[in-house]
Design an enzyme around this catalytic site. Structure first.
Site, PDB file in Angstrom:
ATOM      1  N   ASP A 320       9.536   7.425   1.404  1.00  0.00           N
ATOM      2  CA  ASP A 320       8.303   8.284   0.795  1.00  0.00           C
ATOM      3  C   ASP A 320       6.985   7.373   1.158  1.00  0.00           C
ATOM      4  OD1 ASP A 320       6.023   8.619  -1.310  1.00  0.00           O
ATOM      5  OD2 ASP A 320       6.534   7.182  -2.330  1.00  0.00           O
ATOM      6  N   TRP A 490      -2.264  -6.200  -5.293  1.00  0.00           N
ATOM      7  CA  TRP A 490      -3.129  -4.953  -4.507  1.00  0.00           C
ATOM      8  C   TRP A 490      -3.962  -4.665  -5.485  1.00  0.00           C
ATOM      9  CZ3 TRP A 490       1.245  -1.832  -4.802  1.00  0.00           C
ATOM     10  CH2 TRP A 490       0.945  -0.092  -5.040  1.00  0.00           C
TER      11      TRP A 490
HETATM   12 CA    CA Z   1       4.050   9.928  -2.696  1.00  0.00          CA
END
Ligand code: CA
Length: 582
Positions: A320, A490
């Protein structure tokens, strides 16, 4: 005389109430114009560098709040948007597809628009929105049900509302749209549902489609309503029919380089995550299993949607490692025109601006396990034993061998944008040090259902920190300094000519660092986690800085053991604006 006076007064009234419109030229010059911020990225090259220096290494200690604005709502979720500032108004988006216009002097609301979202939307990674775009007299932003909406910038009323794709098939939209040559340009989200990544260009005035460009090979593009050309070559790098549900979501939006007249969009993971279904072979058997153009950066001609070049960061991707992260145009210390991008896979890449040719790549997180490095040809040198095992080779055929991979699928760096400093020539990269247990499982495609064929648990690597803001020299890959943060970072980063680097933490602190030494010079508690993107501008002779606060995003939802570690963090929803105290 009386008539003239009345006419003059009417004209004066009209000019004071009419908004000065944002031209394409102003958008192109945004990086150098300091009294407004009219693009996502503080300039279309996405450097996020401001020439302002009233707030600098000496004065930053006097930075105090000017106002704070509550985004309200009963459900407080991640606020990842970058504010847009123009003509006395701040435009900002919030969670659940909401948009606000705020008086930038007082912090009072001018209008609020709440998209009416249908039941059954499928946002993978929180109900976030990463910002809007301003052009002429309209404010544009996308919604979680995969629509792009043009609002009257003055009133917040809908001018047009168009469907990007079918949310029932797993499509959504979270990125800030891009304005190029009078068009609104959007990607799409949904890479975990077997969608097909695409870039779409619409006439900004009417919303009519100009061109579309799918980013998975075998799919046809369109130009003015007719089929144009096929993306890539059918079945060149995908077996069978898997390209039809091949993923490659273009979910982070793009950048535009005016010097080469090039749009660059990134494409996410190929679908499903289980790479054995897409290619049973190994990279040494040629490039047939690369699964183009997933996990790639793709350069597109804005006039017709044709692909100019591509660079695939993770061929035959199986962890991913979406290839969507922002691509920043810059000029290096020797005057070479370059692109830089810090990938989910843990490597920082430098490409040639003209043709996308690979120049160099460096690891920017520690202990990367899936590859030994990036070869001179730009392809990863894989550690084959760090590929999750093939489930069809397991005893019961249901679960392949589990491996521990670094970085985790949330990436050495995720969506949160880095910044380039024209002062130091360095990039400031918000990164995270974490790994994951990952294994593969059998899976078949079902419309609107998760299409992964994978299981996973994210784990921290070190006891005392996960987040790591790094100053990186793009010429050598050297990490000049590092700031370590307990929770994963983040938030976006911003640099200024005042020698400062700004970013926020999930713990709620908005911070300023010395761009040369990394010394923390200032911080302020905003009450909830910061996952937004700071901006700065000047107004009435004073420099202002804004950032949204409101914890959320993918970490609490997908973070495994890391999510448990940070589950004490409180949600919120506000915009903070700062200036120097007198
Ligand atoms: Ca993804």
């Amino acid at each position: 005389m009386k008539k003239l006076l009345v006419a003059g007064f009417a004209a004066l009234l009209a000019s004071s109430t009419a908004m000065a419109e944002v031209s394409q030229e102003a958008i192109g010059k945004d990086a150098t114009i300091t009294n407004e911020v009219v693009t996502n990225g503080m300039g279309q090259s996405l450097q996020r560098f401001s020439p302002l220096k009233q707030i600098n290494k000496d004065t930053v200690k006097k930075l105090v709040p000017a106002w704070v604005f509550s985004m309200g709502g009963e459900k407080q979720r991640g606020n990842e948007a970058q504010p847009i500032i123009h003509d006395g108004v701040m435009y900002v988006t919030g969670s659940y597809s909401r948009a606000y216009a705020i008086d930038v002097k007082t912090g009072e609301e001018i209008w609020q628009y709440d998209a009416r979202l249908p039941e059954g939307i499928l946002p993978c990674c929180d109900v976030v929105n990463r910002g809007g775009a301003l052009y002429n007299d309209k404010f544009y932003f996308g919604t979680l049900d995969a629509r792009i909406i043009a609002l009257d910038a003055k009133t917040g009323k809908v001018v047009w509302n168009k469907k990007i794709a079918n949310y029932k098939a797993g499509y959504s939209y979270t990125a800030a749209p891009l304005i190029v040559k009078g068009m609104v340009i959007t990607g799409n989200s949904g890479g975990e549902f077997g969608i097909v990544g695409e870039v779409q260009a619409r006439d900004a005035e009417t919303g009519e489609m100009v061109w579309t460009r799918p980013v998975i090979e075998g799919h046809m593009g369109t130009y003015k309503g007719k089929e144009s050309t096929m993306t890539g070559t059918l079945n060149a790098t995908w077996p069978g029919d898997l390209w039809k549900t091949g993923g490659g979501a273009t979910w982070l939006g793009g950048s535009y380089d005016a010097e080469t007249d090039t749009l660059v969009f990134g494409a996410g993971n190929p679908a499903p995550w289980n790479s054995w279904l897409r290619n049973a072979g190994t990279p040494t058997e040629g490039n047939k299993g690369d699964n183009l153009y997933a996990a790639s950066r793709i350069a597109i001609n804005p006039d017709n949607g044709e692909i100019k070049w591509h660079y695939q960061t993770t061929p035959r991707e199986g962890w991913d490692f979406d290839g969507v992260n922002e691509v920043v145009a810059y000029t290096d210390r020797e005057g070479n025109k370059r692109w830089a991008t810090a990938d989910r896979n843990g490597f920082f890449y430098v490409l040639n601006r003209e043709d996308g040719k690979f120049i160099n790549a460096y690891p920017f997180v520690k202990n990367i396990s899936w590859a030994k490095g990036i070869g001179k040809d730009g392809r990863p040198i894989y550690n084959e034993d760090n590929r999750p095992g093939d489930p069809s080779k397991s005893a019961d055929g249901k679960k392949g061998e589990t491996i521990f991979a670094i970085p985790s699928f949330l990436g050495g760096k995720n969506w949160m944008p880095m910044a380039f400093s024209q002062n130091t020539g360095n990039f400031y990269v918000p990164s995270n040090e974490w790994g994951m247990d990952i294994w593969n499982e059998p899976v078949t495609y079902k419309k609107g259902a998760a299409y992964l064929g994978s299981g996973f648990t994210i784990k921290p690597l070190f006891e005392d920190y996960i987040g790591s803001l790094k100053a990186i020299d793009p010429d050598t890959g050297e990490v000049k300094w590092e700031y370590k943060n307990n929770a994963p970072l983040w938030a976006g980063v911003m640099t200024t000519a005042g020698g400062l680097v700004f970013t926020g933490t999930p713990e709620g602190l908005f911070k300023a660092f010395d761009d040369e030494t990394g010394e923390e010079l200032w911080s302020f508690q905003t009450g909830s986690g910061i996952v937004g993107q700071p901006v700065t501008w000047e107004m009435d002779g004073e420099q202002y800085i804004a950032v949204t606060s409101g914890w959320g995003g993918a970490v609490p939802l997908w973070g495994g053991e890391v999510a448990k570690k940070v589950n004490y963090l409180n949600q919120g929803g506000s915009v903070w604006v700062f200036k120097l105290s007198k």
